[in-house]
Each structure stands twice: as structure tokens, then as C-alpha cells.
Scaffold this active site. Structure first.
Site, PDB file in Angstrom:
ATOM      1  N   HIS A 217      42.273  37.360  33.829  1.00  0.00           N
ATOM      2  CA  HIS A 217      41.484  38.142  34.789  1.00  0.00           C
ATOM      3  C   HIS A 217      40.372  38.861  34.050  1.00  0.00           C
ATOM      4  CE1 HIS A 217      40.807  42.094  36.988  1.00  0.00           C
ATOM      5  NE2 HIS A 217      40.345  41.177  37.805  1.00  0.00           N
ATOM      6  N   SER A 218      39.156  38.784  34.599  1.00  0.00           N
ATOM      7  CA  SER A 218      37.996  39.487  34.045  1.00  0.00           C
ATOM      8  C   SER A 218      37.777  39.055  32.584  1.00  0.00           C
ATOM      9  CB  SER A 218      38.204  40.995  34.184  1.00  0.00           C
ATOM     10  OG  SER A 218      37.063  41.713  33.802  1.00  0.00           O
ATOM     11  N   MET A 219      37.732  40.014  31.667  1.00  0.00           N
ATOM     12  CA  MET A 219      37.491  39.667  30.270  1.00  0.00           C
ATOM     13  C   MET A 219      38.659  38.922  29.646  1.00  0.00           C
ATOM     14  SD  MET A 219      34.450  40.569  29.531  1.00  0.00           S
ATOM     15  CE  MET A 219      34.487  40.423  27.752  1.00  0.00           C
TER      16      MET A 219
END
Length: 1043
Positions: free
Chosen positions: A168-170
Site C-alpha cells: 500500500h502506498s510507498m
């Protein structure tokens, strides 16, 4: 001018607020369903090797479990397929509970013992999207965690050889960064699914380590893509609800012919069709279900582990995330299908359209469509049905007959593979050119279970049902509208929105449906906005009749500008549809801020830098700085900043200028990240988009508005804070309050240097800012004290040096700067800058004679040397060369105008008088304090930018202080922060008097404009460079205070 300035920046602030409102709230409501745990979640920590635990004390690896499953896995004897969840920026490892809980419920509903083991990593909720120093460390820990997970299966009969990663995300960027490690084996990871991960570029580039990390990942996946074709990667963007990471950044940078990489937006995922914000994409039940279904389809029944076949992986991902047909690609039947039934169950359709509603009684039903008479007149066959199960699973329902027996078909091939699932029904469109071996089409409408549904089919001519509609110009501000009316004689229409292919375009699309006859069982309308160059389709469902509004905005641009967006309407027969397209100016502003918002800090810095330069120029000309708001208002000079940058971009298109640029070893010019899906042209070269540069004047205005109103808020904040701190300080009337002696400055420079080296450079910058803020607060308190003292003072006494001995008469107000002598009263007005015209006699009334003839007159209200007596003057500097006053007793005649000397200054008040050896207060002292206050407010506003840009590294150092040594490694602010805090400490003692005598100030004031141009040229993609330019501006200013 004051009213016009406030009105202008008020309008600019209104535009900014309009765009921000559209960006943060101008989208649909969150229609995701929350996932729930049926039992208490448990996170069991996995023991890592001692070396790894000692090297990464802040990180941890956990196994997710619930209820009985958590009890069964206490001994860590695992038999499932391993899935590892990676949290993103400031993300918690507990976010894996949605994926783990749904996977556990799915495994309990299946037979055979197939299940998932969901692991999750604790990255200590680090701000890796803003501080890139931790990304490499997280990547190494991920490698160690994967090896530790695989060691848990060493006693398994068929141990897994790879781990599936969900980032998720980074966390998704860290997952792809695994392959940059020199000792990492690509066989350890075969599938990566990323959610709202900015693969193209970081959202904000606040340090060089972040950009270096992205450069290494991109070089590995783009430059050496052939080595990674067996690794399947799926990237899912959140849509317009995710304003933190726009979906265009989630596109995977990879070659266009790479079959194992897939990028899409969650609004295009079948059975999801919703937009998610940055956090809800993790727990959105619709998306989690699609992910878990794909995982279980990827598991081989024989081994219980994920498939190693890359083609099978892509086929399953296409099935669950793109089209969701009847069967997975590769599983379609090659052998003919035998159909059975009595002749009564078969009906041949000779009309152009079929509309059938299944009865409540269960029966078998087949509809037969002959192709021989339709091939020349029609190009496609379209059919739809809402015969779906509760789980929306689809079965075969359309066949092509290859062998007829009278009025029945006995042998056929399945044509249902191309079925597309929509929110209200399933649709299938067949091209007649591809059905040369088929004589009839068969539509199965059997309802043996007594379920009621509707089937609608028709023959179509694609050319007649496709309409082109040019969209209005983006600068039409909604005044013009493009519309088209469809008299629906068909079930599907396509409208090509011409010239709609850029991200800065935004439209309000309205679809009005009206039917002459209202039917209760009519299927609803489904409107699909299809983007041919990227999977970012959006689906809207509406009833009949209705007025439906669709947001016409794009996440990516089409690089070649050849085709526009397609609006596909699945309509009801015999109804009228009017489609109107109108430009939405608020949404255009929202799109501009969505894509160009990261550049605004650069223009705010430019406005503050030019405001500081304007104050320095005012000190050079008049000896007094401008007010902060006036200086910021005058800093709006886009023709001086943006025009040179645009000329540089034009010149760099010529090879000879590029060669010269490279010879000087200058860095490339910054521009916003490309808005196309892959960021490159078909030749593989980076895209060069001009529209962001054309919008630079607007961004400059918005940045200047932020600087203008930010300075106003800063001034109000300082006033409020000074009121709170005033009881803790003794009242002061000196302009030198809050200054530091030279020895203290040197000691602080040494201490802050050691502090920044031993701990964190951002800590030194923050400490310096607080010291300077204390200086500003003391000036603010002094200004308030002086104002109160002068307002509460009794009637002013006349100057005895002039021998009148009388009090002023009249209104009691002091006239300033008139240069005229008041007649008829015999009294002198104070503060006018006049000198009485004398008769050559010596002054009487004090009984004292002026001593000495060698006194030098000073225009600042200081004591005259050599006499021990104060002479009230004009506050002006005398021309020339430091001539001495002659003791003739004559008074100089003046006009109240400022005189020019070694440095120019405004006409000031008379020199203060003494009482018992101490100077009396006057308006000139108050004016000096106010001038210094305006100067230091400008410097404080400028110093706020480095503090804000360095805040992520300071936060990271603070949160990890207990886990590691005191020093931040790597430190993006060290040693670049040394010149910044040294210059800031020296500027604490700066005042306008010192600057007015400086010989280097004229050069310094002219230096700030080239620095502003360089900042706009090299900082949009490197925000951390703003600190370098601020340091380059403050260092010569500090030198001007010394020399």
C-alpha cells in the site's frame, strides 16, 4: 492602491480555495463497504535472526490470525500460501486485517484446505513519502523478512518458493525496489499487487535520497525490463477520491510491450466500480474481495501454493480486475457444445430486437438468430441480461450454432467469453465478421430455478450508433455548451468526445433521459466513460427517466492527441437522450492544483524572496523598508521570472544550446512529471509537455496569494503570541531587544554546528528559527510598549534649546515633513523637519551656550559629540563630507526634504532630548522599531520555508531516537544547513540603520531576482533545492549587516 491590492489577492485566494475545494471534496461519496472481523484479530511476532533484529530494532514481522486459526498457528507450523502486506507512508502493520480476515472467511467456505498465510511488516509508521533515507533500510528488511517467511515452510511437503507481496502506498514502491538489491533473487517474489503506490515519481521531492531511490528503481525496471518479465505486477490507483496520490502516478513505468505489467484505476475493476481514498483502498470490501478471489484462483490445488506460470497469473488478473468474463482466459472450451431441448423450447427471432422477460415458472428457453440475412446490413450483435446470481457469477449464455437439425441447434460453440459485467447486467457484443463459421446465434434464456430476469438483444450498425461531439474550449468558463440528442432506437450508443485528451480539461457532462412510456421492468441506464489509452474507466448507473451528471476528468493524458474519450451509453429502447458537455471552471482549477500543486511552494518562496529584495531596495533608496504586505504585493513580477525560464526551455530545443548547457555541467531544467501513462513517447524519450509552463503565471499568482495572506497570518500570530509572552518580559524601548552579543553568536554557531552534525541538521535549523522568532517577538512587544507610552504621554514640552519656554498651542498635533515655519504664534512645531530661520544671535532661554565648533551633525537623532549637549535637528543627513558645524549660533535653514549623502534616508524626527542623562522617547524611536520589525517579519517568513521542508527528517529523527544512535543517517539537511543557520544567527542583530550604511546591500538586493529565476528553473521536481536558494539569499544579506 491598498484596496486594489487586497481585492486582487482576495480574488486569487478565492480561486485557490475554489480549486482546493474541488480537489478535496468535488467527487462522489465513499461507496466502499467496510470489511469486518468476525473474531478478535491477533498479530503474532515472528522471531528474526539476532543479527537482523539488532540491525533493524524499529521494524518487525507479524503473522495475522483470528480465533481458531490463530490458535492453530501458535507453533508457526504453516501450510498455506504466503502473502506479505507492506504498509505505506505512516501506515500501520495492522492494516493487513482486512485482507487477512476476508481471506480467512474465504478459506473456511472452500473445501480442500486451501488457505492463505497473511504476514505483515511493521515499519514503525515512518514518513517515507517525505523522508527518503528510510526507503533503502526498509527494502533490506523486506528482503530479510521474505527469507524468514520461507524458512517457516522448510518442513512442508511442498514448500513455497516465492512470496506474494501486497504493498500500500510507498510499500508498493519498496516492493519493486527489492529487485535493485545486489543479493536479491527474483525467484523469491513472483507477484506484486500495489495499491495507490506512486510509481512514476514521489508526490513531494523533499530530499535527494528520495529521488535517488526512485531513479534506481526506475532504472532497474525500465532499463533491464527483459530480466523481470516473469515477475507479474498489478498497480491499482484509487481514483479521484485519493487526493494524496493521484492515479496518474500509480501507472507502472515499464515498456509498452511488457505483458506482465498491468496498471488500472479501481473505478474500472469489475464488481467494484467505486473510487477510494488513500486509506480506504486497503479496507474497501469490493476491492479486497477481488484481490482475495484472484489469490485463491492463483493457487494450484495439487501443491496449495501460488502458480509459477506467468501467463496464468496475467489471465487470472485480467479476469478479476479488467473484464470478468465467463471463464478465465485459457480455460475456454475448444470442443463443441451439445444443446438439448424439445422443439417448443426453441424460438427463432426474425425481428431486429428481442425483449424477453422470464416468467416465474421454471422453463428452458432458447432464442435462435439467423446470420445469413443480417451479415450485409449489420456489423454487430448486442445482447444483455440481468440473469445474475447473488455473487454476480456468470455462466455461458450465448452460443454460435455450427450444426442445425430442423429448427433446433444440436452442436454449437461457446461465444460467452467476451461477456462484460456491468453494475446492472451483463452485456455481450459480437462482431459478425468474426463469426464466419457460425450459421445462427443462440441466446439461452432458461430459468429452471424460477428466477425472473430480462433479456434484450438487437442487431447493430456500429457506424450509425457512433456520434462525434467536439468538447468546449477549456477557457470557455462554462459559457458555451456542446450537446447532442439521441432518439434511441437501439440499446447502445457511443459518443466520441473530440479533443478531450488532456488532464487540465474538466467538463460537466449531463445526460437527460426521457421515455414516452414508463415500464416498471425496464433495465436501468449504464453510462461508461472509456479512456482508450489507460484503464481508468468510470461507470455510472441511472434510472429512467433521470438527469445524470458525470464528471469528465482524466488521470492521464494521451501523448499523441489522436483520439478522445468515448462515452458509451447503454440505453433503453424508444427513449430520448440529450447529452450536454460544459466546461467546469472549478474542476479545471481542481485539476490544475492536482497536477501542479507540488510547484506552489516554489512560487511561494519566489514571492517571499522578491519581497525581501524589495525591502532591501527600499532601505537602499529611502533608509526604511516597506511594510511586509506591500513588499509581497510588489513581488508579483511574472514577466521577470517566468519569461526567462520559458526562453530557456525554448533554447534547449536546439542542439547547439544543449551542447553549451552540457559543457557548463548545468543540471537539466525541472518540469512536472509527465501525465501520460508511461511518461515516455513511443520512441522511449521523455515527454516534453508545454501546458504546465503556460500555466506558470497562474501558479505564480496563487503562490503570491499564499505568501501575501500567509504574511498577514504570521503578523497576527506574532501579535497574539507577543501578548501571551509579554508578562514574562520587562518592557523595553530599545530597538536592540532580543539581539545577541558577538561572543554569544559565535558560541551558538559552534553549538548548533555540533548539534546538527551529532543529531539532525533539521534540529539546528529549527533552533535557529526559534531564536530569530524570539527576536521578532521582542520587537513586537517593544513596538506595543512604545505605542502605549507615546499615546499615554501628557502634553509635549517645548524644546528649551530653542528658548521659547512655552507649551505648544493649537490642536496638540505634531505636523511632520512640511518644511514650513508656523507664523504668528512664536512657537515651534515638533517633528516637522524644519529649522527656524535665525538672526545670527545665540540661542537664549536655557542660559547655556553651545560648546564647541567641531560637532558633526547626525541625521538619526543620536547625541552630538564634543559638546555633551543635544541639539535638536532635522533628522536629516547632511550632504557632503562630514563638515563641522561652525559656532556662529546660526541655525541652518531647511525645507524638510531629505538630503543626499553617503547613504539616503527619509526625513526623521528631531534628535531626542535628555532628561538626567537619558534620552526622551519620541516618534522616531517608535518608527525605528517598526522598521526593524517589518524587516525581521520578512526574514521570519522566508525562514519558515526551510523549517517546513526539513520537518519530515526532524520527525523521523525524533520518532527513531529510542531505537538508534542520536545521529540521523542519512541526513538530507547536513551539511547544507550550515550556511543557513549561520546566516540566520547573524541576521538576528540586523537592523535598518546598519543596512542603510552597508556598501554591499545594493548588490545583494539585485541578486535576489536571479536567484528567483534559478529557483523556478531547477526546483519544481527538487523541492529540497529551495533551501539552497534561501541560503544563497541570506548569506549575502548577512554579509551586508557586517560590512
Amino acid at each position: 492602491m491598498r484596496v486594489a491590492t487586497v481585492a486582487f489577492y482576495g480574488c486569487a485566494l478565492g480561486l485557490l480555495a475554489m480549486g482546493l475545494r474541488e480537489m478535496f471534496s468535488g467527487f462522489e461519496e465513499n461507496r466502499c463497504t467496510m470489511t469486518y472481523m468476525f473474531e478478535y484479530p491477533e498479530y503474532r511476532r515472528i522471531a528474526l535472526p539476532r543479527r537482523v533484529a539488532r540491525q533493524y530494532p524499529a521494524y518487525g514481522l507479524y503473522l495475522y490470525g483470528e480465533g481458531q486459526y490463530a490458535q492453530d498457528t501458535r507453533g508457526l507450523k504453516l501450510t498455506g500460501a504466503p502473502v506479505l502486506f507492506l504498509p505505506g507512508n505512516a501506515g500501520s502493520y495492522k492494516q493487513a486485517r482486512s485482507l487477512g480476515s476476508v481471506a480467512l472467511r474465504k478459506a473456511e467456505a472452500l473445501e480442500g484446505g486451501v488457505h492463505l498465510n497473511v504476514f505483515t511488516i511493521d515499519f514503525n509508521e515512518e514518513l517515507v513519502a517525505l523522508y527518503g533515507g528510510s526507503l533503502r533500510r526498509q527494502t533490506h528488511f523486506l528482503h530479510e523478512s521474505i527469507k524468514a517467511i520461507l524458512r517457516l515452510y522448510k518442513d512442508h511437503e511442498a514448500p513455497p518458493h516465492s512470496v506474494v507481496l501486497v504493498g500500500h502506498s510507498m510499500g508498493g514502491v519498496v516492493a519493486r525496489a527489492l529487485f535493485t538489491l545486489p543479493r536479491f533473487s527474483p525467484r523469491l517474489v513472483s507477484l506484486i499487487i500495489t495499491q495507490a503506490s506512486p510509481h512514476q515519481a514521489p508526490v513531494l521531492s523533499l530530499d535527494a535520497h528520495l529521488l535517488e531511490f526512485y531513479s534506481a528503481v526506475r532504472q532497474r525496471w525500465v532499463g533491464r525490463a527483459e530480466d523481470l518479465r516473469n515477475v507479474t505486477v498489478l498497480s491499482v490507483g484509487g481514483g479521484y477520491r485519493d487526493y494524496q496520490v493521484r492515479s496518474g502516478l500509480t501507472a507502472l513505468p515499464c515498456p509498452q510491450d511488457d505483458p506482465s505489467k498491468l496498471s488500472l484505476v479501481v473505478t474500472a475493476v469489475p464488481r467494484t466500480w467505486v473510487s477510494t481514498d488513500h486509506l480506504s483502498i486497503v479496507w474497501c470490501k469490493e476491492l479486497v474481495l477481488a484481490t482475495v478471489r484472484a489469490f485463491f484462483d492463483l493457487i494450484e490445488p495439487e501443491t496449495g501454493q501460488f502458480s509459477d506460470d506467468p501467463e496464468r497469473r496475467m489471465a487470472i488478473l485480467h479476469h478479476h480486475f479488467i473484464r470478468h468474463p465467463v471463464r478465465v482466459l485459457g480455460e475456454q472450451l475448444e470442443t463443441p457444445v451439445s444443446l438439448s431441448g424439445s422443439p417448443k423450447t426453441w424460438s427463432e427471432v426474425n425481428t431486429l430486437r428481442l425483449a424477453y422477460s422470464a416468467p416465474k415458472e421454471g422453463q428452458a428457453k432458447y432464442f435462435l438468430f439467423a446470420l445469413s440475412s443480417r451479415r450485409r446490413a449489420y456489423s454487430h450483435f448486442y445482447c444483455r441480461s440481468n440473469n445474475l446470481s447473488l455473487q454476480q457469477e456468470m455462466t455461458s449464455w450465448v452460443y454460435g450454432c455450427t450444426q442445425m437439425n430442423g429448427s433446433m441447434c444440436v452442436q454449437a460453440v461457446d461465444l460467452s467469453f467476451g461477456t462484460e459485467l456491468l453494475p446492472a447486467y451483463k452485456v455481450l457484443t459480437l462482431s459478425l465478421r468474426e463469426l464466419s463459421s457460425v450459421s445462427h446465434l443462440i441466446v439461452v434464456a432458461s430459468n429452471l430455478n424460477g428466477r425472473q430476469f430480462t433479456v434484450e438483444c438487437e442487431w447493430q450498425r456500429q457506424e450509425s450508433q457512433t456520434v462525434s461531439l467536439p468538447v468546449p474550449h477549456v477557457l470557455s468558463f462554462g459559457m458555451s455548451v456542446s450537446d447532442v440528442t439521441l432518439n434511441s432506437t437501439g440499446l447502445r450508443h457511443t459518443i466520441e468526445l473530440q479533443h478531450f485528451h488532456q488532464v487540465y480539461q474538466a467538463f460537466r457532462i449531463s445526460v437527460v433521459s426521457h421515455c414516452k412510456v414508463t415500464k416498471a421492468d425496464r433495465l436501468p441506464n449504464v453510462y461508461i466513460m472509456k479512456v482508450p489509452w489507460f484503464r481508468e474507466d468510470s461507470v455510472t448507473t441511472s434510472s429512467i427517466p433521470s438527469v445524470t451528471e458525470i464528471s469528465g476528468m482524466l488521470h492521464t493524458s494521451r501523448p499523441d492527441n489522436t483520439t478522445g474519450v468515448l462515452l458509451q451509453l447503454h440505453t433503453a429502447p424508444n427513449c430520448h437522450y440529450k447529452v450536454s458537455v460544459r466546461t467546469s471552471f472549478p474542476r479545471v482549477l481542481g485539476q490544475v492544483l492536482r497536477f501542479c500543486g507540488p510547484v506552489l511552494p516554489v512560487y511561494v518562496a519566489v514571492a517571499l524572496l522578491l519581497a525581501c529584495g524589495g525591502q532591501m531596495s527600499s532601505v537602499v533608496r529611502m533608509g526604511r523598508p516597506l511594510q511586509m504586505s506591500h513588499a509581497v504585493a510588489r513581488s508579483l513580477q511574472p514577466h521577470k521570472v517566468d519569461l526567462p525560464v520559458y526562453l530557456l526551455h525554448l533554447l534547449l530545443r536546439y542542439s547547439w544550446f544543449q551542447d553549451g548547457w552540457s559543457t557548463l555541467h548545468l543540471p537539466p531544467l525541472d518540469a512536472l512529471p509527465a501525465t501520460s501513462p508511461d511518461g515516455t513517447t513511443q520512441e522511449g524519450l521523455p515527454l516534453n509537455e508545454d501546458w504546465p509552463r503556460l500555466l506558470s503565471p497562474l501558479l505564480y499568482v496563487l503562490g503570491a496569494a499564499m505568501a501575501f495572506w500567509g504574511s498577514v497570518l504570521l503578523r497576527l500570530f506574532l501579535r497574539l503570541l507577543s501578548l501571551l509572552l509579554a508578562p514574562l518580559h520587562r518592557p523595553s524601548v530599545s530597538r536592540d531587544c532580543g539581539t545577541l552579543c558577538r561572543r554569544t553568536q559565535l558560541l551558538l554557531i559552534l553549538c548548533l554546528s555540533v548539534l546538527g552534525w551529532a543529531s539532525c541538521g533539521a534540529l539546528s535549523i529549527t533552533a535557529t528559527f526559534l531564536l530569530h522568532l524570539y527576536r521578532v517577538l521582542r520587537l513586537q512587544m517593544t513596538e506595543r510598549s512604545l505605542s502605549h507610552m507615546l499615546n499615554l504621554a501628557p502634553e509635549k514640552q517645548t524644546d528649551k534649546d530653542y528658548g521659547t519656554g512655552n507649551k505648544e498651542k493649537g490642536t496638540g498635533e505634531e505636523e511632520k515633513g512640511t518644511g514650513e515655519e508656523e507664523k504668528g504664534t512664536g512657537e515651534k512645531e515638533k517633528g516637522t523637519g524644519e529649522k527656524e530661520k535665525g538672526t545670527g544671535e545665540k540661542e537664549k532661554g536655557t542660559g547655556e551656550k553651545e560648546k564647541g565648533t567641531g560637532e558633526k551633525e547626525k541625521g538619526t537623532g543620536e547625541k552630538e559629540k564634543g559638546t555633551g549637549e543635544k541639539e535638536k535637528g532635522t533628522g536629516e543627513k547632511e550632504k557632503g563630507t562630514g563638515e563641522k558645524e561652525k559656532g556662529t549660533g546660526e541655525k541652518e535653514k531647511g525645507t524638510g526634504e531629505k538630503e543626499k549623502g553617503t547613504g539616503n534616508s527619509d526625513s526623521l524626527d528631531s534628535k531626542p532630548k535628555e532628561c538626567n542623562g537619558a534620552p526622551l522617547l519620541s516618534d522616531s524611536v517608535l518608527q525605528d522599531v517598526r522598521d526593524d520589525l517589518q524587516l525581521h517579519i520578512s526574514l521570519s517568513a522566508l525562514l519558515t520555508l526551510p523549517v517546513m521542508l526539513c520537518a519530515p527528517s526532524l520527525i523521523h529523527w525524533t520518532r527513531n531516537f529510542r531505537y538508534s544512535v542520536a545521529r540521523l543517517d542519512p541526513d538530507p539537511c547536513w551539511p547544507h544547513s550550515v550556511p543557513l543557520f549561520i546566516a540566520s544567527l547573524l541576521l538576528i542583530n540586523c537592523n535598518t540603520l546598519t543596512l542603510s550604511y552597508s556598501k554591499t546591500l545594493p548588490i545583494t538586493s539585485r541578486l535576489l531576482l536571479p536567484l528567483s529565476v534559478a529557483m523556478v528553473t531547477f526546483s519544481p521536481l527538487h523541492l529540497y533545492r529551495v533551501n539552497y536558494f534561501v541560503s544563497a539569499a541570506l548569506v549575502p544579506l548577512a554579509v551586508s549587516c557586517l560590512f
